[in-house]
Scaffold this motif. Structure first.
Motif, PDB file in Angstrom:
ATOM      1  N   ASP A  82       0.705  -1.306  -0.057  1.00 55.47           N
ATOM      2  CA  ASP A  82       0.014  -0.045  -0.079  1.00 55.47           C
ATOM      3  C   ASP A  82       0.861   1.276   0.144  1.00 55.47           C
ATOM      4  OD1 ASP A  82      -1.770   1.930   0.514  1.00 55.47           O
ATOM      5  OD2 ASP A  82      -2.797   1.020   2.126  1.00 55.47           O
ATOM      6  N   ALA A  83       0.751   1.804  -1.168  1.00 57.20           N
ATOM      7  CA  ALA A  83       1.806   3.188  -1.158  1.00 57.20           C
ATOM      8  C   ALA A  83       1.334   4.273  -0.346  1.00 57.20           C
ATOM      9  CB  ALA A  83       1.742   3.695  -2.673  1.00 57.20           C
ATOM     10  N   ASP A  84       0.069   4.422   0.062  1.00 56.95           N
ATOM     11  CA  ASP A  84      -0.229   5.312   1.061  1.00 56.95           C
ATOM     12  C   ASP A  84       0.259   5.067   2.513  1.00 56.95           C
ATOM     13  OD1 ASP A  84      -1.799   7.297  -0.416  1.00 56.95           O
ATOM     14  OD2 ASP A  84      -3.314   5.589  -0.711  1.00 56.95           O
ATOM     15  N   ARG A  85       0.670   3.629   2.930  1.00 58.97           N
ATOM     16  CA  ARG A  85       1.005   3.449   4.237  1.00 58.97           C
ATOM     17  C   ARG A  85       2.721   3.364   4.179  1.00 58.97           C
ATOM     18  NH1 ARG A  85      -0.451  -1.984   6.081  1.00 58.97           N
ATOM     19  NH2 ARG A  85       0.205  -1.123   8.120  1.00 58.97           N
ATOM     20  N   ALA A  86       3.376   3.586   2.934  1.00 60.56           N
ATOM     21  CA  ALA A  86       4.608   3.388   3.033  1.00 60.56           C
ATOM     22  C   ALA A  86       5.557   4.276   3.414  1.00 60.56           C
ATOM     23  CB  ALA A  86       5.099   2.742   1.331  1.00 60.56           C
ATOM     24  N   ASP A  87       6.243   4.360   3.991  1.00 61.07           N
ATOM     25  CA  ASP A  87       7.361   5.315   4.668  1.00 61.07           C
ATOM     26  C   ASP A  87       8.685   5.311   3.438  1.00 61.07           C
ATOM     27  OD1 ASP A  87       6.551   5.937   7.376  1.00 61.07           O
ATOM     28  OD2 ASP A  87       6.565   3.824   7.332  1.00 61.07           O
ATOM     29  N   ILE A  88       8.776   4.087   2.939  1.00 63.82           N
ATOM     30  CA  ILE A  88       9.792   4.254   1.857  1.00 63.82           C
ATOM     31  C   ILE A  88       9.433   3.479   0.529  1.00 63.82           C
ATOM     32  CG2 ILE A  88      12.175   3.422   1.129  1.00 63.82           C
ATOM     33  CD1 ILE A  88      12.856   3.308   4.267  1.00 63.82           C
ATOM     34  N   ILE A  89       9.676   4.170  -0.275  1.00 64.99           N
ATOM     35  CA  ILE A  89       9.086   3.474  -1.765  1.00 64.99           C
ATOM     36  C   ILE A  89      10.392   3.587  -2.585  1.00 64.99           C
ATOM     37  CG2 ILE A  89       7.549   3.549  -3.822  1.00 64.99           C
ATOM     38  CD1 ILE A  89       5.369   4.997  -1.982  1.00 64.99           C
ATOM     39  N   VAL A  90      10.503   1.898  -3.172  1.00 65.76           N
ATOM     40  CA  VAL A  90      11.654   1.831  -4.260  1.00 65.76           C
ATOM     41  C   VAL A  90      10.961   1.281  -5.459  1.00 65.76           C
ATOM     42  CG1 VAL A  90      13.723   0.794  -4.407  1.00 65.76           C
ATOM     43  CG2 VAL A  90      13.020   1.377  -2.240  1.00 65.76           C
ATOM     44  N   LEU A  91      11.136   2.224  -6.702  1.00 63.17           N
ATOM     45  CA  LEU A  91      10.650   1.542  -7.855  1.00 63.17           C
ATOM     46  C   LEU A  91      12.124   1.016  -8.586  1.00 63.17           C
ATOM     47  CD1 LEU A  91       8.277   4.239  -9.117  1.00 63.17           C
ATOM     48  CD2 LEU A  91       7.911   2.290  -7.677  1.00 63.17           C
ATOM     49  N   ASN A  92      12.101  -0.114  -8.697  1.00 63.08           N
ATOM     50  CA  ASN A  92      13.288  -0.921  -9.374  1.00 63.08           C
ATOM     51  C   ASN A  92      12.955  -0.919 -10.869  1.00 63.08           C
ATOM     52  OD1 ASN A  92      15.692  -2.049 -10.216  1.00 63.08           O
ATOM     53  ND2 ASN A  92      15.363  -3.774  -8.748  1.00 63.08           N
ATOM     54  N   THR A  93      13.541  -0.202 -11.891  1.00 58.12           N
ATOM     55  CA  THR A  93      13.122  -0.153 -13.141  1.00 58.12           C
ATOM     56  C   THR A  93      13.748  -0.645 -14.332  1.00 58.12           C
ATOM     57  OG1 THR A  93      14.405   1.969 -13.565  1.00 58.12           O
ATOM     58  CG2 THR A  93      12.227   2.305 -12.456  1.00 58.12           C
ATOM     59  N   CYS A  94      13.083  -0.802 -15.466  1.00 55.30           N
ATOM     60  CA  CYS A  94      13.759  -1.434 -16.620  1.00 55.30           C
ATOM     61  C   CYS A  94      13.724  -0.497 -17.730  1.00 55.30           C
ATOM     62  CB  CYS A  94      12.915  -2.714 -17.140  1.00 55.30           C
ATOM     63  SG  CYS A  94      12.987  -3.511 -18.464  1.00 55.30           S
ATOM     64  N   ALA A  95      14.898  -0.573 -18.629  1.00 54.67           N
ATOM     65  CA  ALA A  95      15.075   0.369 -19.648  1.00 54.67           C
ATOM     66  C   ALA A  95      14.805  -0.284 -21.055  1.00 54.67           C
ATOM     67  CB  ALA A  95      16.339   1.079 -19.553  1.00 54.67           C
ATOM     68  N   ILE A  96      14.344  -1.603 -21.208  1.00 53.36           N
ATOM     69  CA  ILE A  96      14.593  -2.485 -22.148  1.00 53.36           C
ATOM     70  C   ILE A  96      13.447  -2.026 -23.343  1.00 53.36           C
ATOM     71  CG2 ILE A  96      14.100  -4.667 -23.354  1.00 53.36           C
ATOM     72  CD1 ILE A  96      16.785  -4.422 -22.014  1.00 53.36           C
ATOM     73  N   ARG A  97      12.047  -1.739 -22.641  1.00 55.31           N
ATOM     74  CA  ARG A  97      11.126  -1.213 -23.681  1.00 55.31           C
ATOM     75  C   ARG A  97      10.459   0.211 -23.114  1.00 55.31           C
ATOM     76  NH1 ARG A  97       9.763  -3.971 -27.612  1.00 55.31           N
ATOM     77  NH2 ARG A  97       7.597  -3.709 -27.394  1.00 55.31           N
ATOM     78  N   ASP A  98       9.825   0.992 -24.108  1.00 53.51           N
ATOM     79  CA  ASP A  98       9.460   2.089 -23.805  1.00 53.51           C
ATOM     80  C   ASP A  98       8.121   2.073 -23.119  1.00 53.51           C
ATOM     81  OD1 ASP A  98       8.940   5.246 -24.552  1.00 53.51           O
ATOM     82  OD2 ASP A  98       7.245   4.369 -25.794  1.00 53.51           O
ATOM     83  N   HIS A  99       7.296   1.001 -23.305  1.00 57.59           N
ATOM     84  CA  HIS A  99       6.100   0.679 -22.576  1.00 57.59           C
ATOM     85  C   HIS A  99       6.435   0.599 -20.913  1.00 57.59           C
ATOM     86  CE1 HIS A  99       2.264  -0.663 -21.335  1.00 57.59           C
ATOM     87  NE2 HIS A  99       2.654  -1.835 -20.764  1.00 57.59           N
ATOM     88  N   ALA A 100       7.514  -0.155 -20.645  1.00 56.19           N
ATOM     89  CA  ALA A 100       7.981  -0.189 -19.080  1.00 56.19           C
ATOM     90  C   ALA A 100       8.062   1.122 -18.705  1.00 56.19           C
ATOM     91  CB  ALA A 100       9.100  -0.945 -19.026  1.00 56.19           C
ATOM     92  N   GLU A 101       9.104   2.234 -19.407  1.00 50.99           N
ATOM     93  CA  GLU A 101       9.160   3.323 -18.814  1.00 50.99           C
ATOM     94  C   GLU A 101       7.879   4.241 -18.764  1.00 50.99           C
ATOM     95  OE1 GLU A 101      12.317   5.549 -21.272  1.00 50.99           O
ATOM     96  OE2 GLU A 101      13.723   3.799 -20.907  1.00 50.99           O
ATOM     97  N   LYS A 102       7.074   4.338 -19.555  1.00 52.36           N
ATOM     98  CA  LYS A 102       5.935   5.081 -19.421  1.00 52.36           C
ATOM     99  C   LYS A 102       5.222   4.601 -18.232  1.00 52.36           C
ATOM    100  CE  LYS A 102       5.156   5.834 -24.363  1.00 52.36           C
ATOM    101  NZ  LYS A 102       4.304   5.560 -25.577  1.00 52.36           N
ATOM    102  N   ARG A 103       5.015   3.213 -17.951  1.00 49.36           N
ATOM    103  CA  ARG A 103       4.375   2.835 -16.540  1.00 49.36           C
ATOM    104  C   ARG A 103       5.199   3.281 -15.469  1.00 49.36           C
ATOM    105  NH1 ARG A 103       4.910  -3.147 -16.329  1.00 49.36           N
ATOM    106  NH2 ARG A 103       3.712  -2.768 -14.101  1.00 49.36           N
ATOM    107  N   VAL A 104       6.389   3.455 -15.559  1.00 52.39           N
ATOM    108  CA  VAL A 104       7.159   4.041 -14.199  1.00 52.39           C
ATOM    109  C   VAL A 104       6.848   5.406 -13.974  1.00 52.39           C
ATOM    110  CG1 VAL A 104       9.428   4.711 -13.373  1.00 52.39           C
ATOM    111  CG2 VAL A 104       9.207   2.315 -14.409  1.00 52.39           C
TER     112      VAL A 104
END
Length: 470
Positions: free
Chosen positions: A67-89
């Motif tokens: 739950d992002a609303d409850r989180a004190d720390i949020i880490v997004l570990n991302t991918c650069a292979i496809r444009d679609h993944a970047e748009k989601r991030v």
């Protein structure tokens, strides 16, 4: 590459453990257990990296939430292979402005391959000012130190320097579940395929010492893990930087000596480094699954040269024919890109012809997506997307027919499968995998979860098998 510079010293990694304790003390001083959310995009290597990030967060005293609303720390570990993944991030980052507004003390971190790209880091710096920490794959090992700087300096921290890369042993880890485990055997890539961003964001190839890998797999086997997947951008090139020299087949032989009831899988492989020695080793092993993911990308020699893939169609077929000769039960999968810049319809149909000739069990298929910073992104690409989509549809229809036919051959057979999950379908409440990695929806007792069971296959379709426990 100088191994002395690649392998981080115990003092360097030990300093990160000290930072974990410092942050743990900060958290304890606040009088409550902080919650962390780690969201992973992309490949299995990112999954393995996220498990280390979670290990470090747990060492800092964190528990986890979705739950992002409850989180004190949020880490997004991302991918650069496809444009679609970047748009989601970027969509997710935009949504986090609302959670940050509700909780100004929330710390938002962006890491992984996407974060390593200079233009992405600059976009985050200027347009996503609620992001506190940005770091690339090469800096993951010093996440505790970077996070401590965010806590104590009360400013944004960026660690995306262009580095050749290192190896950090002894990082804590939180493995999800007790059935499957990921083990990174090497990092980085030296291949520089013209469409791929990975070498630019993950650095040069560097192999872990064999004894470290063997010790990690032995521990997992002793803990009862049933499937252990060896990871690398190109596992076939493992050991080229080691002295004395070991190759990937040598590593598999050592791992196969270990006791336990488990299967070894690996990904991903490059045909240029695949060898008859590797296939012989797989065929002779007790633990190595007869499953091979060998990305061909194209069936046209001209396109392969433009992709900077140093093999041709004939060599790929030679490898496949030998692998099937020594492993008649081999399950074969591959990656294919359709619509590479300059590709013609006739060349795309050469790829479709290769698919018909090889008869892969399954494919991961993509329409070309240009990655800024790669040579292919600068190539002339006159074919419209709608035309490429037609070629892609032909490829997918061809493979779907093959997959359906190959899956139908399993009906009536009894296979040893790992029962690994539950489903929402009351008709097939459990799921599992064959030794070849084929998905099985099945009926049986939930007590079998995490165990091998004999499954009689009663039906199939293009994407899965269906069965019941014997």
């Amino acid at each position: 590459m100088d191994r002395k510079q690649v392998i981080l010293s115990p003092e360097e990694t030990g300093r990160q453990r000290e930072y974990e304790q410092k942050i743990r003390a900060l958290h304890q001083g606040r009088g409550r257990t902080p919650l962390a959310l780690v969201d992973t995009f992309g490949c299995q290597q990112n999954v393995a990296d996220s498990q280390h990030i979670m290990g470090m967060l747990r060492a800092m005293g964190c528990e986890f939430t979705r739950d992002a609303d409850r989180a004190d720390i949020i880490v997004l570990n991302t991918c650069a292979i496809r444009d679609h993944a970047e748009k989601r991030v970027f969509g997710n980052l935009g949504a986090l402005t609302h959670t940050k507004k509700k909780n100004p003390d929330q710390i938002i971190c962006l890491c992984g391959c996407m974060a390593q790209r200079p233009e992405i880091a600059e976009k985050v710096r200027t347009s996503y000012r609620h992001v506190d920490l940005v770091f690339g794959p090469q800096a993951m090992w010093k996440f505790p130190e970077l996070l401590y700087r965010v806590y104590t300096r009360r400013g944004r921290v960026f660690s995306v320097e262009d580095e050749s890369g290192t190896i950090a042993e002894g990082m804590p880890i939180v493995r999800e579940g007790h059935t499957r485990a990921w083990v990174s055997i090497m990092y980085g890539c030296n291949n520089f395929c013209s469409y791929c961003i990975v070498p630019y964001v993950r650095g040069r190839e560097r192999s872990r010492d064999m004894d470290k890998i063997v010790a990690e797999v032995r521990e997992l086997a002793d803990q009862g893990f049933k499937e252990i997947t060896l990871l690398g951008q190109n596992v076939n090139s493992y050991g080229k930087d080691l002295e004395p020299r070991h190759d990937f087949a040598d590593l598999l032989r050592e791992l196969d000596k270990l006791d336990g009831d488990f299967l070894l899988r690996f990904m991903s492989s490059q045909p240029k480094d695949a060898s008859f020695k590797l296939f012989d080793t797989m065929a002779q092993s007790r633990h190595v699954a007869h499953q091979l993911h060998l990305p061909v990308q194209s069936g046209c020699d001209r396109v392969l040269r433009a992709m900077n893939r140093p093999y041709d169609r004939a060599r790929y077929l030679e490898l496949i024919n030998y692998a099937r000769k020594v492993m008649p039960d081999l399950v074969l999968t591959s990656d294919i890109i359709i619509g590479f810049p300059g590709e013609t319809e006739a060349e795309a149909m050469e790829t479709v012809g290769l698919v018909r000739q090889v008869e892969f069990d399954a494919l991961f298929t993509f329409i070309f997506s240009p990655r800024p910073g790669t040579p292919a992104a600068k190539m002339d690409d006159p074919v419209p997307r709608a035309e490429k989509q037609k070629w892609f549809d032909t490829l997918c229809a061809t493979q779907n027919d093959i997959s359906a036919r190959l899956h139908a051959r399993y009906v009536g057979k009894t296979l040893r499968c790992l029962v690994d999950g539950e489903t929402d379908d009351a008709r097939w409440p459990l799921s599992g995998r064959t030794a070849g990695g084929r998905l099985v929806h099945l009926v049986g007792d939930k007590s079998a979860l995490g165990q091998y069971r004999d499954i009689k296959i009663t039906d199939s379709n293009t994407w899965a098998l269906f069965g019941e426990m014997v």
